[in-house]
Design a protein around this motif. Structure first.
Motif, PDB file in Angstrom:
ATOM      1  N   GLY A   1       0.798  -1.222   0.000  1.00 60.74           N
ATOM      2  CA  GLY A   1       0.000   0.000   0.000  1.00 60.74           C
ATOM      3  C   GLY A   1       0.831   1.272   0.000  1.00 60.74           C
ATOM      4  N   LYS A   2       2.055   1.164  -0.491  1.00 62.21           N
ATOM      5  CA  LYS A   2       2.953   2.320  -0.513  1.00 62.21           C
ATOM      6  C   LYS A   2       2.390   3.448  -1.371  1.00 62.21           C
ATOM      7  CE  LYS A   2       6.480   1.212  -2.554  1.00 62.21           C
ATOM      8  NZ  LYS A   2       5.978   1.881  -3.769  1.00 62.21           N
ATOM      9  N   SER A   3       1.941   3.114  -2.579  1.00 65.00           N
ATOM     10  CA  SER A   3       1.403   4.162  -3.450  1.00 65.00           C
ATOM     11  C   SER A   3       0.107   4.733  -2.886  1.00 65.00           C
ATOM     12  CB  SER A   3       1.152   3.605  -4.857  1.00 65.00           C
ATOM     13  OG  SER A   3       2.346   3.109  -5.387  1.00 65.00           O
ATOM     14  N   THR A   4      -0.705   3.862  -2.319  1.00 69.95           N
ATOM     15  CA  THR A   4      -1.955   4.315  -1.700  1.00 69.95           C
ATOM     16  C   THR A   4      -1.655   5.321  -0.592  1.00 69.95           C
ATOM     17  OG1 THR A   4      -2.891   2.136  -2.136  1.00 69.95           O
ATOM     18  CG2 THR A   4      -4.017   3.488  -0.491  1.00 69.95           C
TER      19      THR A   4
ATOM     20  N   ALA B   1       8.303   7.508  -8.476  1.00 71.24           N
ATOM     21  CA  ALA B   1       9.627   6.983  -8.822  1.00 71.24           C
ATOM     22  C   ALA B   1       9.582   5.466  -8.989  1.00 71.24           C
ATOM     23  CB  ALA B   1      10.646   7.365  -7.761  1.00 71.24           C
ATOM     24  N   ASP B   2       8.387   4.904  -8.956  1.00 70.80           N
ATOM     25  CA  ASP B   2       8.245   3.465  -9.167  1.00 70.80           C
ATOM     26  C   ASP B   2       8.164   3.219 -10.671  1.00 70.80           C
ATOM     27  OD1 ASP B   2       7.779   0.795  -9.047  1.00 70.80           O
ATOM     28  OD2 ASP B   2       6.242   0.911  -7.494  1.00 70.80           O
ATOM     29  N   ILE B   3       9.360   3.227 -11.285  1.00 69.36           N
ATOM     30  CA  ILE B   3       9.463   3.195 -12.736  1.00 69.36           C
ATOM     31  C   ILE B   3       8.892   1.877 -13.304  1.00 69.36           C
ATOM     32  CG2 ILE B   3      11.120   3.386 -14.650  1.00 69.36           C
ATOM     33  CD1 ILE B   3      11.107   5.877 -12.926  1.00 69.36           C
ATOM     34  N   TYR B   4       9.042   0.813 -12.513  1.00 69.02           N
ATOM     35  CA  TYR B   4       8.573  -0.503 -12.990  1.00 69.02           C
ATOM     36  C   TYR B   4       7.067  -0.663 -12.850  1.00 69.02           C
ATOM     37  CZ  TYR B   4      13.463  -1.765 -12.841  1.00 69.02           C
ATOM     38  OH  TYR B   4      14.805  -1.805 -13.047  1.00 69.02           O
ATOM     39  N   GLY B   5       6.490  -0.004 -11.869  1.00 68.72           N
ATOM     40  CA  GLY B   5       5.040  -0.159 -11.659  1.00 68.72           C
ATOM     41  C   GLY B   5       4.416   1.179 -11.343  1.00 68.72           C
ATOM     42  N   PRO B   6       4.429   2.093 -12.345  1.00 75.28           N
ATOM     43  CA  PRO B   6       3.929   3.445 -12.054  1.00 75.28           C
ATOM     44  C   PRO B   6       2.403   3.465 -11.970  1.00 75.28           C
ATOM     45  CG  PRO B   6       4.579   3.272 -14.362  1.00 75.28           C
ATOM     46  CD  PRO B   6       4.805   1.935 -13.760  1.00 75.28           C
ATOM     47  N   ASN B   7       1.855   3.335 -10.769  1.00 78.65           N
ATOM     48  CA  ASN B   7       0.381   3.365 -10.724  1.00 78.65           C
ATOM     49  C   ASN B   7      -0.211   4.616 -10.113  1.00 78.65           C
ATOM     50  OD1 ASN B   7       1.240   2.303  -8.253  1.00 78.65           O
ATOM     51  ND2 ASN B   7       0.779   0.227  -8.944  1.00 78.65           N
ATOM     52  N   ILE B   8       0.630   5.638  -9.938  1.00 83.53           N
ATOM     53  CA  ILE B   8       0.095   6.918  -9.445  1.00 83.53           C
ATOM     54  C   ILE B   8      -0.930   7.518 -10.426  1.00 83.53           C
ATOM     55  CG2 ILE B   8       0.746   9.303  -8.859  1.00 83.53           C
ATOM     56  CD1 ILE B   8       1.514   7.335  -6.646  1.00 83.53           C
TER      57      ILE B   8
ATOM     58  N   VAL C   1       7.852  11.414  -2.691  1.00 80.50           N
ATOM     59  CA  VAL C   1       8.420  10.553  -3.725  1.00 80.50           C
ATOM     60  C   VAL C   1       8.001   9.111  -3.426  1.00 80.50           C
ATOM     61  CG1 VAL C   1      10.532   9.797  -4.860  1.00 80.50           C
ATOM     62  CG2 VAL C   1      10.387  12.115  -3.954  1.00 80.50           C
ATOM     63  N   ASP C   2       7.249   8.531  -4.365  1.00 81.44           N
ATOM     64  CA  ASP C   2       6.807   7.140  -4.204  1.00 81.44           C
ATOM     65  C   ASP C   2       7.876   6.232  -4.814  1.00 81.44           C
ATOM     66  OD1 ASP C   2       5.275   4.867  -3.767  1.00 81.44           O
ATOM     67  OD2 ASP C   2       4.035   5.148  -5.551  1.00 81.44           O
ATOM     68  N   LEU C   3       8.731   5.670  -3.967  1.00 80.82           N
ATOM     69  CA  LEU C   3       9.840   4.831  -4.438  1.00 80.82           C
ATOM     70  C   LEU C   3       9.351   3.417  -4.724  1.00 80.82           C
ATOM     71  CD1 LEU C   3      12.574   5.918  -1.868  1.00 80.82           C
ATOM     72  CD2 LEU C   3      12.728   6.205  -4.342  1.00 80.82           C
TER      73      LEU C   3
END
Ligand SMILES: Nc1ncnc2c1ncn2[C@@H]1O[C@H](COP(=O)(O)OP(=O)(O)O)[C@@H](O)[C@H]1O
Ligand SMILES: [Mg+2]
Length: 342
Positions: free
Chosen positions: A104-107, A128-135, A207-209
């Motif tokens: 739930g980091k992005s949440t 910054a979650d280049i592999y799973g950009p769900n923002i 920054v969402d890592l």
């Protein structure tokens, strides 16, 4: 025993090189305490990929030796003489990370950003979650492309939604495009997101890592002075073990840690009011106490959180008076308090 350990280490290749870790000179002190071997790793380069490989290959080689119960790797990163620059136009950079994905980091990043913006702060959100950009999906900006800043053609404009300025690689590449990102590319993207986006003045940049201990964490810590790391975890043991690694990584990178947010803490049945501790109980708080960092709050499991994320209308916007929206706002308040006292 030490000789045997050195002999085994002599067979472990340094990732990407034809020499062993011994020949590459990255093995520091070796100590043994009741069968537990501690090996100091003196890294000469900031290479997250190499570290990740060595974290597996060294213990598995040394564990083969009779009498070795466990192997501890103490990783030393190369010293940087330069302090990372303070970005003058951004007051606080906060980086959320987790050990595991899906906790739930992005949440948390999204709802913290919205909560801070509602308090009246100027807030940016950098995915910054280049592999799973769900923002983009979570903030309801999917499909909206970014634009060049008409006032400065070298910069891009963030997309503004719910009072938050957002930048994500997801707004730049086609949805579902399979992109293979190598370390240096990730560094470039994060550098550009920090420096080539028209953020103007910000009080907070969240920054969402990505989860774990990788290139994004390394690059961020080198490119800008991060005011605080926020560790997101669920209460169960496996998540907490990984959260501890994420915490250690921040410490190594000299990023101060603001605290821990426990997500998916419990579930209250909306029909009968029964509280179920689905992922166990209290782990986040105990972890925070153990590593002596503030506990920033617990967020229960709630359908509105999941729906809000899927529909691009986070619960802090769609139902600001709900228990969960208040839990996010309380966590945001705890963060402000912690930063004030830092
Ligand atoms: N407290 C919660 N209650 C219900 N669903 C949640 C909660 N936190 C996260 N989720 C859902 O779990 C999934 C994973 O969350 P996400 O924020 O994408 O995790 P991460 O960024 O750590 O990979 C998403 O579908 C999200 O909506
Ligand atoms: Mg995420």
């Amino acid at each position: 025993m030490i000789d045997k350990i050195k002999e085994e280490l002599g067979k472990v290749f340094y990732p990407g090189k034809t020499n062993s870790v011994v020949k590459e000179g990255v093995i520091g002190s070796i100590t043994i305490d009741e069968g537990v071997v501690s090996i100091e790793l003196l890294m000469k380069e900031d290479n997250a990929n190499a570290i990740q490989i060595l974290q597996k290959s060294i213990p598995s080689a040394v564990k083969k030796i009779e009498g070795v119960k466990d192997v501890n790797l103490i990783i030393n990163l190369p010293k940087h003489n330069q302090e990372p620059p303070k970005l003058q136009h951004i007051r606080y950079i906060l980086a959320t990370t987790s050990g595991k994905g899906g906790v739930g980091k992005s949440t948390v990043s999204v709802n913290l950003a919205i909560s801070l913006s509602k308090f009246g702060y100027k807030v940016g959100l950098l995915d910054a979650d280049i592999y799973g950009p769900n923002i983009p999906r979570m903030m309801g900006i999917e499909g909206i492309p970014v634009a060049i800043d008409p006032k400065n053609k070298d910069k891009i404009l963030p997309i503004v939604k719910y009072g938050v300025k957002i930048i994500s690689i997801g707004s730049m590449i086609p949805k579902d495009a399979a992109v293979i990102w190598r370390g240096p590319l990730i560094n470039q993207v994060i550098k550009q997101f920090l420096n080539d986006v028209t953020w103007d003045e910000l009080d907070f940049l969240i920054v969402d890592l990505p989860p774990g201990t990788g290139d994004a964490q390394l690059t961020l810590a080198q490119e800008a002075k991060v005011s605080g790391g926020i560790i997101v975890t669920t209460p169960q043991t496996v998540a907490l073990d990984d959260a501890a690694k994420a915490h250690d990584f921040f410490v190594k990178l000299k990023v101060p840690v603001v605290g821990v947010i426990e997500n998916m803490s419990y579930f209250v049945c909306p029909k009968c009011g029964y509280r179920a501790d689905i992922f166990s109980r209290g782990g986040g708080k105990t972890f925070a106490q153990n590593v002596k960092i503030p506990f920033l709050g617990e967020i229960p499991i709630d359908i509105q959180i999941r729906e809000g994320g899927d529909e691009g209308s986070p619960v802090s916007v769609s139902n600001p008076n709900s228990v969960v929206a208040k839990a996010f706002a309380d966590a945001a308040r705890s963060i402000i308090e912690t930063l004030k006292n830092a």
